[in-house]
Design a protein around this motif. Structure first.
Motif, PDB file in Angstrom:
ATOM      1  N   LYS A  56       9.235   9.572  -2.169  1.00 54.98           N
ATOM      2  CA  LYS A  56       9.804   8.233  -2.300  1.00 54.98           C
ATOM      3  C   LYS A  56      10.378   7.802  -0.954  1.00 54.98           C
TER       4      LYS A  56
ATOM      5  N   THR B 127      -2.522   7.850  -5.246  1.00 51.42           N
ATOM      6  CA  THR B 127      -2.542   6.419  -5.573  1.00 51.42           C
ATOM      7  C   THR B 127      -2.724   5.588  -4.306  1.00 51.42           C
ATOM      8  N   TRP B 128      -1.971   5.937  -3.253  1.00 53.54           N
ATOM      9  CA  TRP B 128      -2.110   5.236  -1.963  1.00 53.54           C
ATOM     10  C   TRP B 128      -3.536   5.320  -1.464  1.00 53.54           C
TER      11      TRP B 128
ATOM     12  N   SER C   8       3.926   1.578  -1.181  1.00 54.83           N
ATOM     13  CA  SER C   8       4.976   1.571  -2.200  1.00 54.83           C
ATOM     14  C   SER C   8       4.610   2.379  -3.440  1.00 54.83           C
ATOM     15  N   SER C   9       3.441   3.031  -3.419  1.00 54.34           N
ATOM     16  CA  SER C   9       2.991   3.762  -4.607  1.00 54.34           C
ATOM     17  C   SER C   9       3.769   5.050  -4.836  1.00 54.34           C
ATOM     18  N   ARG C  10       4.325   5.628  -3.762  1.00 53.27           N
ATOM     19  CA  ARG C  10       5.115   6.866  -3.815  1.00 53.27           C
ATOM     20  C   ARG C  10       4.281   8.064  -4.271  1.00 53.27           C
ATOM     21  N   ARG C  11       2.975   7.974  -4.093  1.00 53.43           N
ATOM     22  CA  ARG C  11       2.069   9.069  -4.457  1.00 53.43           C
ATOM     23  C   ARG C  11       0.851   9.007  -3.551  1.00 53.43           C
TER      24      ARG C  11
ATOM     25  N   ILE D  44      -5.832   2.980  -3.407  1.00 54.72           N
ATOM     26  CA  ILE D  44      -5.585   1.584  -3.025  1.00 54.72           C
ATOM     27  C   ILE D  44      -6.275   1.285  -1.694  1.00 54.72           C
TER      28      ILE D  44
ATOM     29  N   ALA E 204       0.817  -1.216   0.000  1.00 53.28           N
ATOM     30  CA  ALA E 204       0.000   0.000   0.000  1.00 53.28           C
ATOM     31  C   ALA E 204       0.851   1.266   0.000  1.00 53.28           C
TER      32      ALA E 204
END
Length: 451
Positions: A350, A174-175, A168-171, A178, A166
């Motif tokens: 990141k 997006t997180w 690891s999207s770096r945004r 998810i 969850a």
């Protein structure tokens, strides 16, 4: 550039990346607003409110609602649960206004406005609640997966992997999507409730009358009431929604959508909570002896009343509730610790740009996973009492919140008005009274029999 970014994110190159990611999301919002596309605008701005409410429908909360239905049926507690979510909406709406007015996280504001001593006090309040709650999330995940025959170590490992996936999207956006895609499965308890064959007239009667309440007032009833309040409003919610709204880039223009987001989350979560009570009410009507089972065995005990499919869905619901809450609660801790330590703390970065944020996010989940694997750990006792503890920890957190939203120096026109203060102080007094009563009856249990 906002004050939060200046104080917490001093590295120019990293700052630029974070601001660019957030600016892209804001550009989509501006375009949707300028083109008069309200549904598109709402879709872009919802998230923190839905996540915080469904995240609070966590494993111990759903087990608390299950215990409610099994112990008291569908009488008093159905409208009471709706009332607690209305209370949660009032509280969380304040965090949306704080985020829009200040663009700063909850922990950072407490330290800046009340000083280091009270800031540390608030953080201790948060950390104790979060660690205990995370342990119960893994208890719920373990219980759900045990229904399908998975061992405890594998349950813990899979949960940690989901948290890693969850983040690891770096945004942030997006997180958020998810997490929302996982959170919507909280409604899995609705079909389980339907499989319990409830009587619609009895449900409508209970919703309209706060009755019946079998057994009268007792210590067990008080604990159940406190547990259900703690299942709806807890300190981590304040820290999470305000910091998530800041990370998302919520502004004063977005307040209407922020309120809809929070209200929609409260509505969906209340439906799932009520469905859980209804799903477990057959245990009450058939006088099932709950003392002989643990809360973790609810799915198995429900088999004769909802069938294998219903019991399987109940177990999956516990897994979902635990996973989503683990993600939310871990993130709330990471936001707060990052704000206080003045280190980068954003899901728009990141991992190498904000290592301490992601390390602290994972640390709580890993510690909780280890605890549930300790042989002989009192998991049942922790699971039963965690929501009661959350209720006891809530008054100081609410006090900080009320003081902040009345601080016109930082809130301006968004400061609380008379109605908001009246409701807010009422909530604080009710929760404080509940905690005081619980403590008094714990020390002097004979008082309950003399009344």
């Amino acid at each position: 550039m906002d004050d939060r970014s200046q104080s917490a994110h001093p590295t120019p190159l990293i700052l630029e990346r974070e601001d660019i990611a957030r600016a892209k999301d804001r550009l989509n919002v501006i375009q949707a607003r300028s083109k008069g596309r309200p549904l598109r605008l709402l879709w872009l701005l919802v998230g923190p409110g839905i996540l915080v409410m469904l995240g609070e429908n966590d494993a111990p909360s759903m087990l608390s609602y299950a215990q409610t239905g099994a112990s008291y049926g569908i009488g008093f507690f159905l409208p009471f649960i709706m009332l607690t979510f209305a209370m949660a909406y009032v509280v969380q709406e304040m965090t949306v206004r704080l985020a829009a007015a200040t663009h700063r996280g909850h922990a950072e504001l407490i330290f800046d406005r009340f000083g280091r001593f009270w800031g540390i006090f608030a953080m201790i309040d948060l950390v104790i609640g979060n660690v205990l709650t995370l342990v119960t999330e893994f208890i719920g995940i373990r219980a759900g997966m045990a229904f399908f025959g998975l061992p405890a170590w594998l349950s813990a490992a899979l949960a940690i992997l989901v948290v890693i996936a969850a983040i690891s999207s770096r945004r942030y956006f997006t997180w958020e999507r998810i997490a929302m895609s996982l959170a919507v499965f909280n409604l899995i308890f609705v079909p389980v409730a339907l499989m319990a064959h409830p009587h619609p007239t009895a449900i409508l009667h209970a919703l309209g009358t706060f009755s019946p309440l079998p057994g009268g007032f007792s210590m067990n009833l008080l604990v159940q009431i406190m547990a259900d309040v703690g299942a709806t409003v807890t300190p981590w919610m304040l820290f999470f929604q305000q910091s998530a709204a800041v990370d998302k880039g919520i502004t004063k223009q977005d307040l209407t959508q922020g309120r809809i987001d929070t209200g929609l989350g409260a509505f969906i979560a209340s439906i799932a909570a009520i469905a859980t009570v209804v799903a477990c009410s057959p245990l009450f009507f058939h006088h099932v002896n709950l003392s002989a089972i643990g809360q973790s065995q609810f799915a198995t005990v429900l088999l004769p009343y909802v069938g294998h499919i219903g019991a399987s869905l109940f177990a999956l619901g516990l897994i979902e509730a635990g996973l989503v809450a683990t993600i939310m609660i871990s993130t709330s801790s990471a936001y707060a610790l990052g704000e206080v330590a003045k280190v980068p703390s954003s899901l728009n970065r990141k991992i190498r740009e904000a290592p301490w944020f992601y390390v602290s996010l994972l640390a709580g989940a890993v510690i909780a996973a280890i605890v549930i694997l300790i042989p002989g750990a009192p998991l049942q006792a922790i699971s039963i009492t965690v929501n009661v503890i959350a209720t006891l920890l809530m008054p100081p957190a609410l006090l900080f919140l009320i003081l902040l939203v009345n601080d016109r120096q930082i809130m301006g026109a968004l400061a609380n008005r008379f109605f908001g203060n009246a409701v807010g102080w009422t909530i604080i007094m009710i929760i404080t009274a509940m905690g005081s009563t619980y403590g008094l009856l714990t020390v002097f249990p004979h008082l309950i029999h003399s009344s």
